[in-house]
Design a protein around this motif. Structure first.
Motif, PDB file in Angstrom:
ATOM      1  N   PRO A   7     123.938  61.785  46.101  1.00  0.00           N
ATOM      2  CA  PRO A   7     122.911  60.874  46.618  1.00  0.00           C
ATOM      3  C   PRO A   7     121.979  60.410  45.501  1.00  0.00           C
ATOM      4  O   PRO A   7     121.579  61.200  44.640  1.00  0.00           O
ATOM      5  CB  PRO A   7     122.168  61.736  47.645  1.00  0.00           C
ATOM      6  CG  PRO A   7     123.187  62.758  48.091  1.00  0.00           C
ATOM      7  CD  PRO A   7     123.976  63.062  46.853  1.00  0.00           C
ATOM      8  N   ARG A   8     121.616  59.140  45.517  1.00  0.00           N
ATOM      9  CA  ARG A   8     120.877  58.548  44.408  1.00  0.00           C
ATOM     10  C   ARG A   8     119.442  59.033  44.303  1.00  0.00           C
ATOM     11  O   ARG A   8     118.821  58.908  43.254  1.00  0.00           O
ATOM     12  CB  ARG A   8     120.887  57.022  44.534  1.00  0.00           C
ATOM     13  CG  ARG A   8     122.213  56.377  44.171  1.00  0.00           C
ATOM     14  CD  ARG A   8     122.496  56.468  42.681  1.00  0.00           C
ATOM     15  NE  ARG A   8     121.382  56.031  41.861  1.00  0.00           N
ATOM     16  CZ  ARG A   8     121.090  54.747  41.620  1.00  0.00           C
ATOM     17  NH1 ARG A   8     121.829  53.789  42.142  1.00  0.00           N
ATOM     18  NH2 ARG A   8     120.067  54.437  40.852  1.00  0.00           N
ATOM     19  N   ASN A 171     130.759  58.202  31.112  1.00  0.00           N
ATOM     20  CA  ASN A 171     130.802  58.333  32.579  1.00  0.00           C
ATOM     21  C   ASN A 171     130.144  59.615  33.080  1.00  0.00           C
ATOM     22  O   ASN A 171     130.645  60.271  33.999  1.00  0.00           O
ATOM     23  CB  ASN A 171     132.247  58.245  33.078  1.00  0.00           C
ATOM     24  CG  ASN A 171     132.894  56.908  32.775  1.00  0.00           C
ATOM     25  OD1 ASN A 171     132.285  55.863  32.992  1.00  0.00           O
ATOM     26  ND2 ASN A 171     134.104  56.934  32.256  1.00  0.00           N
ATOM     27  N   ILE A 172     129.020  59.972  32.455  1.00  0.00           N
ATOM     28  CA  ILE A 172     128.239  61.123  32.885  1.00  0.00           C
ATOM     29  C   ILE A 172     127.018  60.598  33.637  1.00  0.00           C
ATOM     30  O   ILE A 172     126.245  59.798  33.111  1.00  0.00           O
ATOM     31  CB  ILE A 172     127.786  61.970  31.674  1.00  0.00           C
ATOM     32  CG1 ILE A 172     129.003  62.475  30.888  1.00  0.00           C
ATOM     33  CG2 ILE A 172     126.900  63.126  32.115  1.00  0.00           C
ATOM     34  CD1 ILE A 172     128.646  63.097  29.539  1.00  0.00           C
ATOM     35  N   VAL A 173     126.857  61.038  34.882  1.00  0.00           N
ATOM     36  CA  VAL A 173     125.701  60.618  35.673  1.00  0.00           C
ATOM     37  C   VAL A 173     124.431  61.160  35.026  1.00  0.00           C
ATOM     38  O   VAL A 173     124.372  62.317  34.609  1.00  0.00           O
ATOM     39  CB  VAL A 173     125.817  61.133  37.126  1.00  0.00           C
ATOM     40  CG1 VAL A 173     124.540  60.853  37.908  1.00  0.00           C
ATOM     41  CG2 VAL A 173     127.029  60.510  37.818  1.00  0.00           C
ATOM     42  N   VAL A 174     123.410  60.328  34.941  1.00  0.00           N
ATOM     43  CA  VAL A 174     122.125  60.742  34.380  1.00  0.00           C
ATOM     44  C   VAL A 174     121.144  60.988  35.523  1.00  0.00           C
ATOM     45  O   VAL A 174     120.829  60.083  36.300  1.00  0.00           O
ATOM     46  CB  VAL A 174     121.553  59.681  33.425  1.00  0.00           C
ATOM     47  CG1 VAL A 174     120.185  60.108  32.909  1.00  0.00           C
ATOM     48  CG2 VAL A 174     122.520  59.443  32.264  1.00  0.00           C
ATOM     49  N   SER A 175     120.684  62.230  35.614  1.00  0.00           N
ATOM     50  CA  SER A 175     119.704  62.602  36.625  1.00  0.00           C
ATOM     51  C   SER A 175     118.344  62.760  35.953  1.00  0.00           C
ATOM     52  O   SER A 175     118.241  63.342  34.864  1.00  0.00           O
ATOM     53  CB  SER A 175     120.120  63.909  37.310  1.00  0.00           C
ATOM     54  OG  SER A 175     119.235  64.239  38.357  1.00  0.00           O
ATOM     55  N   ALA A 176     117.298  62.242  36.593  1.00  0.00           N
ATOM     56  CA  ALA A 176     115.973  62.158  35.979  1.00  0.00           C
ATOM     57  C   ALA A 176     115.004  63.135  36.618  1.00  0.00           C
ATOM     58  O   ALA A 176     114.584  62.943  37.763  1.00  0.00           O
ATOM     59  CB  ALA A 176     115.434  60.738  36.101  1.00  0.00           C
ATOM     60  N   ILE A 206     109.671  55.575  40.804  1.00  0.00           N
ATOM     61  CA  ILE A 206     110.966  55.947  41.385  1.00  0.00           C
ATOM     62  C   ILE A 206     111.899  54.739  41.396  1.00  0.00           C
ATOM     63  O   ILE A 206     113.086  54.843  41.070  1.00  0.00           O
ATOM     64  CB  ILE A 206     110.784  56.518  42.806  1.00  0.00           C
ATOM     65  CG1 ILE A 206     110.028  57.848  42.746  1.00  0.00           C
ATOM     66  CG2 ILE A 206     112.142  56.708  43.488  1.00  0.00           C
ATOM     67  CD1 ILE A 206     109.538  58.350  44.090  1.00  0.00           C
ATOM     68  N   ARG A 207     111.341  53.580  41.744  1.00  0.00           N
ATOM     69  CA  ARG A 207     112.164  52.372  41.781  1.00  0.00           C
ATOM     70  C   ARG A 207     112.674  52.021  40.385  1.00  0.00           C
ATOM     71  O   ARG A 207     113.827  51.619  40.216  1.00  0.00           O
ATOM     72  CB  ARG A 207     111.347  51.211  42.348  1.00  0.00           C
ATOM     73  CG  ARG A 207     112.148  49.927  42.541  1.00  0.00           C
ATOM     74  CD  ARG A 207     113.199  50.072  43.617  1.00  0.00           C
ATOM     75  NE  ARG A 207     114.310  49.145  43.401  1.00  0.00           N
ATOM     76  CZ  ARG A 207     115.379  49.042  44.178  1.00  0.00           C
ATOM     77  NH1 ARG A 207     115.476  49.805  45.258  1.00  0.00           N
ATOM     78  NH2 ARG A 207     116.328  48.195  43.899  1.00  0.00           N
ATOM     79  N   TRP A 208     111.824  52.158  39.369  1.00  0.00           N
ATOM     80  CA  TRP A 208     112.252  51.928  37.986  1.00  0.00           C
ATOM     81  C   TRP A 208     113.452  52.814  37.651  1.00  0.00           C
ATOM     82  O   TRP A 208     114.446  52.360  37.063  1.00  0.00           O
ATOM     83  CB  TRP A 208     111.089  52.218  37.043  1.00  0.00           C
ATOM     84  CG  TRP A 208     111.413  52.120  35.573  1.00  0.00           C
ATOM     85  CD1 TRP A 208     111.373  51.005  34.787  1.00  0.00           C
ATOM     86  CD2 TRP A 208     111.813  53.197  34.707  1.00  0.00           C
ATOM     87  NE1 TRP A 208     111.733  51.310  33.491  1.00  0.00           N
ATOM     88  CE2 TRP A 208     112.000  52.647  33.408  1.00  0.00           C
ATOM     89  CE3 TRP A 208     112.020  54.560  34.897  1.00  0.00           C
ATOM     90  CZ2 TRP A 208     112.400  53.433  32.329  1.00  0.00           C
ATOM     91  CZ3 TRP A 208     112.415  55.343  33.819  1.00  0.00           C
ATOM     92  CH2 TRP A 208     112.595  54.781  32.547  1.00  0.00           C
ATOM     93  N   SER A 209     113.369  54.085  38.018  1.00  0.00           N
ATOM     94  CA  SER A 209     114.444  55.029  37.725  1.00  0.00           C
ATOM     95  C   SER A 209     115.732  54.636  38.441  1.00  0.00           C
ATOM     96  O   SER A 209     116.825  54.665  37.858  1.00  0.00           O
ATOM     97  CB  SER A 209     114.009  56.443  38.157  1.00  0.00           C
ATOM     98  OG  SER A 209     114.870  57.425  37.647  1.00  0.00           O
ATOM     99  N   LEU A 210     115.618  54.250  39.699  1.00  0.00           N
ATOM    100  CA  LEU A 210     116.812  53.829  40.447  1.00  0.00           C
ATOM    101  C   LEU A 210     117.442  52.588  39.830  1.00  0.00           C
ATOM    102  O   LEU A 210     118.672  52.502  39.691  1.00  0.00           O
ATOM    103  CB  LEU A 210     116.439  53.558  41.907  1.00  0.00           C
ATOM    104  CG  LEU A 210     116.090  54.777  42.766  1.00  0.00           C
ATOM    105  CD1 LEU A 210     115.479  54.337  44.090  1.00  0.00           C
ATOM    106  CD2 LEU A 210     117.334  55.632  43.019  1.00  0.00           C
ATOM    107  N   TYR A 233     113.325  51.297  48.883  1.00  0.00           N
ATOM    108  CA  TYR A 233     114.519  50.452  48.997  1.00  0.00           C
ATOM    109  C   TYR A 233     114.220  49.086  49.613  1.00  0.00           C
ATOM    110  O   TYR A 233     115.139  48.290  49.810  1.00  0.00           O
ATOM    111  CB  TYR A 233     115.583  51.169  49.830  1.00  0.00           C
ATOM    112  CG  TYR A 233     116.077  52.437  49.174  1.00  0.00           C
ATOM    113  CD1 TYR A 233     116.976  52.389  48.103  1.00  0.00           C
ATOM    114  CD2 TYR A 233     115.636  53.692  49.612  1.00  0.00           C
ATOM    115  CE1 TYR A 233     117.419  53.557  47.494  1.00  0.00           C
ATOM    116  CE2 TYR A 233     116.084  54.862  49.005  1.00  0.00           C
ATOM    117  CZ  TYR A 233     116.961  54.778  47.948  1.00  0.00           C
ATOM    118  OH  TYR A 233     117.400  55.941  47.338  1.00  0.00           O
ATOM    119  N   ASP A 234     112.958  48.798  49.885  1.00  0.00           N
ATOM    120  CA  ASP A 234     112.597  47.533  50.513  1.00  0.00           C
ATOM    121  C   ASP A 234     111.952  46.559  49.532  1.00  0.00           C
ATOM    122  O   ASP A 234     111.327  45.582  49.928  1.00  0.00           O
ATOM    123  CB  ASP A 234     111.673  47.773  51.709  1.00  0.00           C
ATOM    124  CG  ASP A 234     110.393  48.516  51.333  1.00  0.00           C
ATOM    125  OD1 ASP A 234     110.332  49.035  50.204  1.00  0.00           O
ATOM    126  OD2 ASP A 234     109.478  48.587  52.180  1.00  0.00           O
TER     127      ASP A 234
END
Length: 264
Positions: A7-8, A171-176, A206-210, A233-234
């Motif tokens: 989950p993002r 292809n490594i997911v980056v988690s912040a 949070i939006r910047w990170s997403l 998300y809006d």
């Protein structure tokens, strides 16, 4: 990640002293990714929250971590069993090496042990945390598959661009973690962009990170904040917003945590 989706948006529980109640509130708010660690001493509280909330184990993505003092094959195998007992449900979605302090030999032993646990079905995906490029390269040079995730400190003041670039190429997911800069969000740029979008500064971060493609892990023990941190998300930051936030990068000097990405 090999066959599994992360989950993002995740809910972090570091230094959360009401973990069970906070995780239940997070689940009510819609979070389906909880990030804990053995070093946080609250894995069992996360497990209790899942049971008390009554959600099916497969509906929640759980990340936990093994700290360097437990690195090495035998210790790792024991730690995995402890985490399984603490959290319950029969498996861990993502198990991370928490930090690189143990040195190359023990880091690789631990990584191999976690991969073996994955093959046994105890872990679904294996990753790392606080790994710099040289730590990621030692995994490749040892002939092991790349980690699914690298969880590092990431926010506008500390963007760790070389590590992020390496992860994207491989292809490594980056988690912040620390996406909210440990609450140090009273900054003119954040306030201005927040006002522009009728949001608060935390939601802007949070939006910047997403939008950067990261998996941010905001944390809070305040119910209202737990819920508001999901309201991202809006709206969308435009190019000017992103560029203004990108320009705040101070490299390593912008870190607000231990950030041990350069250790040997």
């Amino acid at each position: 990640m090999p066959g599994y989706a992360i989950p993002r948006l995740g809910f972090g529980v570091y230094k959360n002293y009401t973990t069970t109640e906070s995780v239940i509130e997070a689940l009510k708010a819609g979070y389906r990714h909880i990030d804990t660690a053995q070093a946080y001493r609250n894995e069992a509280h996360v497990g209790a929250a899942l049971r008390n909330f009554g959600i099916k184990r497969q509906e929640v993505f759980i990340t936990t971590k093994i700290i360097s003092r437990h690195h090495g094959r035998e210790k790792t195998m024991r730690i995995v069993e402890t985490s399984l007992d603490n959290i319950g449900g029969g498996y861990i979605d993502l198990f991370l090496i928490h930090d690189p302090y143990a040195g190359t030999k023990l880091r690789l032993e631990t990584y191999k042990a976690l991969q073996d646990c994955r093959r046994e079905g105890k872990i679904r995906s294996v990753g790392v945390s606080n790994y710099g490029v040289k730590h990621l390269e030692e995994i490749r040079e040892a002939g092991y598959e790349a980690p699914s995730v690298n969880q590092i400190e990431l926010h506008p003041f500390c963007q760790q661009r070389p590590i992020v670039e390496y992860c994207r190429k491989n292809n490594i997911v980056v988690s912040a973690y620390s996406p909210l800069v440990h609450g140090r969000i009273d900054h003119a740029v954040f306030r201005d962009i927040a006002n522009k979008h009728s949001k608060d500064a935390a939601q802007i971060l949070i939006r910047w990170s997403l939008q950067k493609g990261f998996v941010p892990l905001p944390k809070s023990a305040t119910p209202a904040r737990i819920h508001s941190n999901t309201q991202v998300y809006d709206f969308k930051l435009d190019q000017d917003d992103m560029e203004r936030m990108d320009a705040l990068d101070m490299g390593k000097n912008g870190a607000v945590t231990w950030n041990p990405v350069d250790v040997d």
